[in-house]
Scaffold this motif. Structure first.
Motif, PDB file in Angstrom:
ATOM      1  N   VAL A   1     -77.463  50.441  63.655  1.00 56.23           N
ATOM      2  CA  VAL A   1     -77.136  49.483  64.725  1.00 56.23           C
ATOM      3  C   VAL A   1     -76.475  48.213  64.207  1.00 56.23           C
ATOM      4  O   VAL A   1     -75.887  47.472  64.995  1.00 56.23           O
ATOM      5  N   LEU A   2     -76.569  47.955  62.914  1.00 59.44           N
ATOM      6  CA  LEU A   2     -75.944  46.760  62.351  1.00 59.44           C
ATOM      7  C   LEU A   2     -74.576  47.106  61.780  1.00 59.44           C
ATOM      8  O   LEU A   2     -74.290  48.265  61.484  1.00 59.44           O
ATOM      9  N   GLU A   3     -73.767  46.081  61.607  1.00 59.01           N
ATOM     10  CA  GLU A   3     -72.421  46.283  61.059  1.00 59.01           C
ATOM     11  C   GLU A   3     -72.182  45.325  59.899  1.00 59.01           C
ATOM     12  O   GLU A   3     -72.859  44.310  59.767  1.00 59.01           O
ATOM     13  N   GLY A   4     -71.177  45.632  59.098  1.00 62.29           N
ATOM     14  CA  GLY A   4     -70.732  44.752  58.022  1.00 62.29           C
ATOM     15  C   GLY A   4     -71.790  44.513  56.972  1.00 62.29           C
ATOM     16  O   GLY A   4     -72.561  45.418  56.622  1.00 62.29           O
ATOM     17  N   PRO A   5     -71.853  43.253  56.470  1.00 65.52           N
ATOM     18  CA  PRO A   5     -72.823  42.936  55.412  1.00 65.52           C
ATOM     19  C   PRO A   5     -74.275  43.151  55.845  1.00 65.52           C
ATOM     20  O   PRO A   5     -75.117  43.511  55.025  1.00 65.52           O
ATOM     21  N   ALA A   6     -74.557  42.957  57.129  1.00 68.77           N
ATOM     22  CA  ALA A   6     -75.920  43.168  57.617  1.00 68.77           C
ATOM     23  C   ALA A   6     -76.330  44.633  57.457  1.00 68.77           C
ATOM     24  O   ALA A   6     -77.478  44.936  57.127  1.00 68.77           O
ATOM     25  N   ARG A   7     -75.385  45.540  57.677  1.00 70.72           N
ATOM     26  CA  ARG A   7     -75.680  46.967  57.496  1.00 70.72           C
ATOM     27  C   ARG A   7     -76.013  47.254  56.034  1.00 70.72           C
ATOM     28  O   ARG A   7     -76.953  47.997  55.738  1.00 70.72           O
ATOM     29  N   SER A   8     -75.263  46.654  55.124  1.00 69.36           N
ATOM     30  CA  SER A   8     -75.537  46.853  53.697  1.00 69.36           C
ATOM     31  C   SER A   8     -76.930  46.358  53.338  1.00 69.36           C
ATOM     32  O   SER A   8     -77.651  47.003  52.558  1.00 69.36           O
TER      33      SER A   8
ATOM     34  N   LEU B   1     -91.510  45.395  44.933  1.00 64.11           N
ATOM     35  CA  LEU B   1     -90.633  46.012  45.928  1.00 64.11           C
ATOM     36  C   LEU B   1     -90.770  45.339  47.296  1.00 64.11           C
ATOM     37  O   LEU B   1     -89.780  45.117  47.987  1.00 64.11           O
ATOM     38  N   TRP B   2     -91.999  44.990  47.691  1.00 62.46           N
ATOM     39  CA  TRP B   2     -92.205  44.284  48.961  1.00 62.46           C
ATOM     40  C   TRP B   2     -91.533  42.919  48.918  1.00 62.46           C
ATOM     41  O   TRP B   2     -90.973  42.461  49.936  1.00 62.46           O
ATOM     42  N   ALA B   3     -91.588  42.246  47.784  1.00 63.51           N
ATOM     43  CA  ALA B   3     -90.909  40.950  47.662  1.00 63.51           C
ATOM     44  C   ALA B   3     -89.404  41.123  47.852  1.00 63.51           C
ATOM     45  O   ALA B   3     -88.745  40.300  48.501  1.00 63.51           O
ATOM     46  N   GLY B   4     -88.858  42.210  47.310  1.00 67.57           N
ATOM     47  CA  GLY B   4     -87.443  42.507  47.529  1.00 67.57           C
ATOM     48  C   GLY B   4     -87.142  42.749  48.984  1.00 67.57           C
ATOM     49  O   GLY B   4     -86.137  42.264  49.524  1.00 67.57           O
ATOM     50  N   ARG B   5     -88.013  43.476  49.687  1.00 66.39           N
ATOM     51  CA  ARG B   5     -87.819  43.695  51.131  1.00 66.39           C
ATOM     52  C   ARG B   5     -87.919  42.383  51.900  1.00 66.39           C
ATOM     53  O   ARG B   5     -87.183  42.176  52.858  1.00 66.39           O
ATOM     54  N   ALA B   6     -88.808  41.501  51.482  1.00 63.94           N
ATOM     55  CA  ALA B   6     -88.922  40.198  52.150  1.00 63.94           C
ATOM     56  C   ALA B   6     -87.640  39.393  51.969  1.00 63.94           C
ATOM     57  O   ALA B   6     -87.172  38.727  52.905  1.00 63.94           O
ATOM     58  N   ALA B   7     -87.053  39.467  50.779  1.00 62.48           N
ATOM     59  CA  ALA B   7     -85.784  38.764  50.544  1.00 62.48           C
ATOM     60  C   ALA B   7     -84.679  39.353  51.421  1.00 62.48           C
ATOM     61  O   ALA B   7     -83.858  38.613  51.992  1.00 62.48           O
ATOM     62  N   VAL B   8     -84.647  40.676  51.549  1.00 62.91           N
ATOM     63  CA  VAL B   8     -83.651  41.323  52.406  1.00 62.91           C
ATOM     64  C   VAL B   8     -83.852  40.913  53.859  1.00 62.91           C
ATOM     65  O   VAL B   8     -82.884  40.573  54.568  1.00 62.91           O
ATOM     66  N   ALA B   9     -85.088  40.918  54.320  1.00 65.51           N
ATOM     67  CA  ALA B   9     -85.380  40.523  55.704  1.00 65.51           C
ATOM     68  C   ALA B   9     -84.976  39.077  55.961  1.00 65.51           C
ATOM     69  O   ALA B   9     -84.396  38.746  57.006  1.00 65.51           O
ATOM     70  N   THR B  10     -85.227  38.212  54.985  1.00 63.23           N
ATOM     71  CA  THR B  10     -84.832  36.807  55.114  1.00 63.23           C
ATOM     72  C   THR B  10     -83.325  36.692  55.200  1.00 63.23           C
ATOM     73  O   THR B  10     -82.788  35.960  56.044  1.00 63.23           O
ATOM     74  N   ALA B  11     -82.622  37.429  54.348  1.00 62.89           N
ATOM     75  CA  ALA B  11     -81.161  37.391  54.372  1.00 62.89           C
ATOM     76  C   ALA B  11     -80.614  37.902  55.703  1.00 62.89           C
ATOM     77  O   ALA B  11     -79.623  37.379  56.224  1.00 62.89           O
ATOM     78  N   LEU B  12     -81.261  38.899  56.284  1.00 63.61           N
ATOM     79  CA  LEU B  12     -80.821  39.413  57.574  1.00 63.61           C
ATOM     80  C   LEU B  12     -81.007  38.387  58.693  1.00 63.61           C
ATOM     81  O   LEU B  12     -80.254  38.369  59.657  1.00 63.61           O
ATOM     82  N   LEU B  13     -82.013  37.549  58.550  1.00 64.15           N
ATOM     83  CA  LEU B  13     -82.256  36.527  59.568  1.00 64.15           C
ATOM     84  C   LEU B  13     -81.330  35.331  59.456  1.00 64.15           C
ATOM     85  O   LEU B  13     -81.163  34.589  60.425  1.00 64.15           O
ATOM     86  N   LEU B  14     -80.731  35.129  58.285  1.00 59.99           N
ATOM     87  CA  LEU B  14     -79.867  33.952  58.094  1.00 59.99           C
ATOM     88  C   LEU B  14     -78.468  34.181  58.574  1.00 59.99           C
ATOM     89  O   LEU B  14     -77.926  35.160  58.774  1.00 59.99           O
TER      90      LEU B  14
END
Length: 103
Positions: free
Chosen positions: A34-41, A90-103
């Motif tokens: 459902v996401l596009e561009g950098p968010a999809r990555s 690994l969870w810390a990495g997912r938290a960083a990804v989730a944070t990046a998706l929110l920004l």
């Protein structure tokens, strides 16, 4: 008696954790579609990080908790701590990804 009680606690925790973890897994599977561009990555990266978390949890943490629920074993406990350290990273990495998706 103590071991039986601890095993019951683990069983109760499983149900409390299984529902949100299932929602997270389904969301992680859906986001790349459902996401596009950098968010999809980023969503794909989050999904890639979730795969080893799931494997380590199912193959390492759950059986170790089951064994520890039956009786204390320092070797099993040490293995569980090692597995949990990797899962934490690994969870810390997912938290960083989730944070990046929110920004």
């Amino acid at each position: 008696i103590m071991s039986r009680g601890l095993g019951d606690v683990y069983k109760r925790q499983l149900w409390v954790l299984a529902i949100p973890w299932s929602v997270e897994g389904l969301t992680a599977l859906a986001l790349p579609f459902v996401l596009e561009g950098p968010a999809r990555s980023l969503a794909v990266l989050g999904l890639v990080l979730l795969a080893p978390i799931a494997v380590l949890t199912i193959a390492g943490a759950v059986p170790a908790h089951g064994r520890l629920g039956r009786r204390w074993d320092p070797v099993t406990h040490a293995r569980l701590i090692r597995v949990d350290r990797v899962r934490w990273i690994l969870w810390a990495g997912r938290a960083a990804v989730a944070t990046a998706l929110l920004l």
